[in-house]
Design a protein around this motif. Structure first.
Motif, PDB file in Angstrom:
ATOM      1  N   GLN A  13      50.993  67.058 -24.236  1.00  0.00           N
ATOM      2  CA  GLN A  13      51.561  68.365 -23.889  1.00  0.00           C
ATOM      3  C   GLN A  13      50.461  69.398 -23.743  1.00  0.00           C
ATOM      4  OE1 GLN A  13      54.529  69.243 -26.887  1.00  0.00           O
ATOM      5  NE2 GLN A  13      56.148  68.425 -25.579  1.00  0.00           N
ATOM      6  N   ALA A  14      50.738  70.427 -22.971  1.00  0.00           N
ATOM      7  CA  ALA A  14      49.789  71.525 -22.818  1.00  0.00           C
ATOM      8  C   ALA A  14      49.427  72.077 -24.196  1.00  0.00           C
ATOM      9  CB  ALA A  14      50.380  72.609 -21.945  1.00  0.00           C
ATOM     10  N   GLY A  15      48.135  72.341 -24.368  1.00  0.00           N
ATOM     11  CA  GLY A  15      47.633  72.811 -25.651  1.00  0.00           C
ATOM     12  C   GLY A  15      47.154  71.700 -26.568  1.00  0.00           C
ATOM     13  N   GLY A  16      47.454  70.462 -26.197  1.00  0.00           N
ATOM     14  CA  GLY A  16      47.054  69.334 -27.015  1.00  0.00           C
ATOM     15  C   GLY A  16      45.628  68.889 -26.749  1.00  0.00           C
ATOM     16  N   SER A  17      45.257  67.784 -27.391  1.00  0.00           N
ATOM     17  CA  SER A  17      43.888  67.274 -27.305  1.00  0.00           C
ATOM     18  C   SER A  17      43.891  65.781 -27.005  1.00  0.00           C
ATOM     19  CB  SER A  17      43.148  67.504 -28.626  1.00  0.00           C
ATOM     20  OG  SER A  17      43.038  68.882 -28.924  1.00  0.00           O
ATOM     21  N   LEU A  18      42.828  65.345 -26.371  1.00  0.00           N
ATOM     22  CA  LEU A  18      42.547  63.923 -26.157  1.00  0.00           C
ATOM     23  C   LEU A  18      41.046  63.725 -26.257  1.00  0.00           C
ATOM     24  CD1 LEU A  18      44.714  62.894 -23.042  1.00  0.00           C
ATOM     25  CD2 LEU A  18      44.999  62.057 -25.390  1.00  0.00           C
ATOM     26  N   ARG A  19      40.647  62.522 -26.654  1.00  0.00           N
ATOM     27  CA  ARG A  19      39.232  62.170 -26.615  1.00  0.00           C
ATOM     28  C   ARG A  19      39.064  60.928 -25.757  1.00  0.00           C
ATOM     29  NH1 ARG A  19      34.820  60.404 -31.247  1.00  0.00           N
ATOM     30  NH2 ARG A  19      36.010  58.459 -31.182  1.00  0.00           N
ATOM     31  N   LEU A  20      38.303  61.079 -24.689  1.00  0.00           N
ATOM     32  CA  LEU A  20      37.978  59.953 -23.829  1.00  0.00           C
ATOM     33  C   LEU A  20      36.694  59.304 -24.308  1.00  0.00           C
ATOM     34  CD1 LEU A  20      38.655  61.495 -20.294  1.00  0.00           C
ATOM     35  CD2 LEU A  20      40.265  60.448 -21.888  1.00  0.00           C
ATOM     36  N   SER A  21      36.645  57.985 -24.170  1.00  0.00           N
ATOM     37  CA  SER A  21      35.448  57.229 -24.505  1.00  0.00           C
ATOM     38  C   SER A  21      35.024  56.417 -23.285  1.00  0.00           C
ATOM     39  CB  SER A  21      35.725  56.270 -25.666  1.00  0.00           C
ATOM     40  OG  SER A  21      36.124  56.971 -26.820  1.00  0.00           O
ATOM     41  N   CYS A  22      33.729  56.199 -23.194  1.00  0.00           N
ATOM     42  CA  CYS A  22      33.177  55.366 -22.132  1.00  0.00           C
ATOM     43  C   CYS A  22      32.129  54.457 -22.751  1.00  0.00           C
ATOM     44  CB  CYS A  22      32.566  56.232 -21.041  1.00  0.00           C
ATOM     45  SG  CYS A  22      31.696  55.308 -19.754  1.00  0.00           S
ATOM     46  N   SER A  25      27.270  49.100 -21.024  1.00  0.00           N
ATOM     47  CA  SER A  25      26.369  47.974 -21.281  1.00  0.00           C
ATOM     48  C   SER A  25      24.978  48.372 -20.810  1.00  0.00           C
ATOM     49  CB  SER A  25      26.847  46.739 -20.510  1.00  0.00           C
ATOM     50  OG  SER A  25      26.783  46.997 -19.116  1.00  0.00           O
ATOM     51  N   GLY A  26      24.020  47.514 -21.043  1.00  0.00           N
ATOM     52  CA  GLY A  26      22.683  47.794 -20.540  1.00  0.00           C
ATOM     53  C   GLY A  26      21.909  48.763 -21.410  1.00  0.00           C
ATOM     54  N   THR A  27      20.804  49.276 -20.874  1.00  0.00           N
ATOM     55  CA  THR A  27      19.919  50.173 -21.622  1.00  0.00           C
ATOM     56  C   THR A  27      20.469  51.584 -21.569  1.00  0.00           C
ATOM     57  OG1 THR A  27      18.557  50.357 -19.649  1.00  0.00           O
ATOM     58  CG2 THR A  27      17.839  48.794 -21.352  1.00  0.00           C
ATOM     59  N   PHE A  28      21.540  51.787 -22.314  1.00  0.00           N
ATOM     60  CA  PHE A  28      22.314  53.032 -22.279  1.00  0.00           C
ATOM     61  C   PHE A  28      21.452  54.256 -22.522  1.00  0.00           C
ATOM     62  CE2 PHE A  28      26.034  55.582 -22.698  1.00  0.00           C
ATOM     63  CZ  PHE A  28      25.852  56.418 -23.787  1.00  0.00           C
ATOM     64  N   SER A  70      29.592  64.275 -25.588  1.00  0.00           N
ATOM     65  CA  SER A  70      28.613  63.824 -26.575  1.00  0.00           C
ATOM     66  C   SER A  70      28.327  62.351 -26.322  1.00  0.00           C
ATOM     67  CB  SER A  70      29.128  64.042 -28.004  1.00  0.00           C
ATOM     68  OG  SER A  70      30.323  63.306 -28.221  1.00  0.00           O
ATOM     69  N   ARG A  71      27.266  61.850 -26.941  1.00  0.00           N
ATOM     70  CA  ARG A  71      26.913  60.453 -26.753  1.00  0.00           C
ATOM     71  C   ARG A  71      26.397  59.877 -28.058  1.00  0.00           C
ATOM     72  NH1 ARG A  71      22.871  60.007 -22.100  1.00  0.00           N
ATOM     73  NH2 ARG A  71      22.690  57.854 -22.806  1.00  0.00           N
ATOM     74  N   GLU A  75      25.941  53.250 -30.498  1.00  0.00           N
ATOM     75  CA  GLU A  75      27.190  52.603 -30.084  1.00  0.00           C
ATOM     76  C   GLU A  75      27.307  52.449 -28.572  1.00  0.00           C
ATOM     77  OE1 GLU A  75      29.427  51.247 -32.078  1.00  0.00           O
ATOM     78  OE2 GLU A  75      28.219  51.816 -33.825  1.00  0.00           O
ATOM     79  N   ASN A  76      26.314  52.979 -27.818  1.00  0.00           N
ATOM     80  CA  ASN A  76      26.332  52.903 -26.349  1.00  0.00           C
ATOM     81  C   ASN A  76      27.620  53.479 -25.769  1.00  0.00           C
ATOM     82  OD1 ASN A  76      23.880  51.655 -26.579  1.00  0.00           O
ATOM     83  ND2 ASN A  76      24.447  49.795 -25.487  1.00  0.00           N
ATOM     84  N   THR A  77      27.990  54.629 -26.274  1.00  0.00           N
ATOM     85  CA  THR A  77      29.248  55.240 -25.855  1.00  0.00           C
ATOM     86  C   THR A  77      29.051  56.733 -25.600  1.00  0.00           C
ATOM     87  OG1 THR A  77      30.496  53.631 -27.175  1.00  0.00           O
ATOM     88  CG2 THR A  77      31.657  55.620 -26.495  1.00  0.00           C
ATOM     89  N   VAL A  78      29.719  57.217 -24.569  1.00  0.00           N
ATOM     90  CA  VAL A  78      29.763  58.650 -24.308  1.00  0.00           C
ATOM     91  C   VAL A  78      31.215  59.095 -24.476  1.00  0.00           C
ATOM     92  CG1 VAL A  78      30.058  58.391 -21.803  1.00  0.00           C
ATOM     93  CG2 VAL A  78      29.094  60.495 -22.732  1.00  0.00           C
ATOM     94  N   TYR A  79      31.391  60.286 -25.009  1.00  0.00           N
ATOM     95  CA  TYR A  79      32.719  60.809 -25.308  1.00  0.00           C
ATOM     96  C   TYR A  79      32.975  62.109 -24.554  1.00  0.00           C
ATOM     97  CZ  TYR A  79      32.104  57.671 -29.284  1.00  0.00           C
ATOM     98  OH  TYR A  79      31.871  56.576 -30.078  1.00  0.00           O
ATOM     99  N   LEU A  80      34.239  62.385 -24.324  1.00  0.00           N
ATOM    100  CA  LEU A  80      34.651  63.685 -23.817  1.00  0.00           C
ATOM    101  C   LEU A  80      35.822  64.144 -24.670  1.00  0.00           C
ATOM    102  CD1 LEU A  80      34.100  65.835 -21.625  1.00  0.00           C
ATOM    103  CD2 LEU A  80      35.986  64.812 -20.323  1.00  0.00           C
TER     104      LEU A  80
END
Length: 127
Positions: A13-22, A25-28, A70-71, A75-80
């Protein structure tokens, strides 16, 4: 090239939050990372980017103060982290990576300067 897999999208819902992860592999740690989004009928647009060391970040104006990129180079992961979501944030969100050094916003926001892309994750914000 690095392989990218996004996760974390969904319906909120509008006003809410989510965190995306990516997950990458490789030399992150050698790659700058970015998030783009594409709404139906619109071009893919830059959302946020982060340098290989994590010290340089860029955001499009409409998400400043609401989104944080952030990254984790272990863990070789980037977040939003997306807070205060709005219906206009609805789109497919794509993770991107590239090894070429760039430091200007105009280069981070240029789709042609990103060599690797994930498959995308849908984010839908209801009003």
């Amino acid at each position: 090239q690095v392989q990218l897999v996004e996760s974390g999208g969904g319906l909120v819902q509008a006003g809410g939050s989510l965190r995306l992860s990516c997950a990458a592999s490789g030399t992150f740690r050698d790659y700058r990372m970015g998030w783009f989004r594409q709404a139906p009928g619109k071009e893919r647009e830059f959302v946020a980017g982060i340098g290989a060391r994590g010290s340089l970040t860029y955001y499009r104006d409409s998400v400043k103060g609401r989104f944080t990129i952030s990254r984790d180079n272990v863990e070789n992961t980037v977040y939003l982290q997306m807070n205060s979501l709005k219906p206009e944030d609805t789109a497919v969100y794509y993770c991107a990576a590239d090894r070429r050094f760039q430091y200007l916003y105009r280069d981070y926001s240029d789709r042609s300067l990103w060599g690797s892309w994930g498959q995308g994750t849908q984010v839908t914000v209801s009003s």
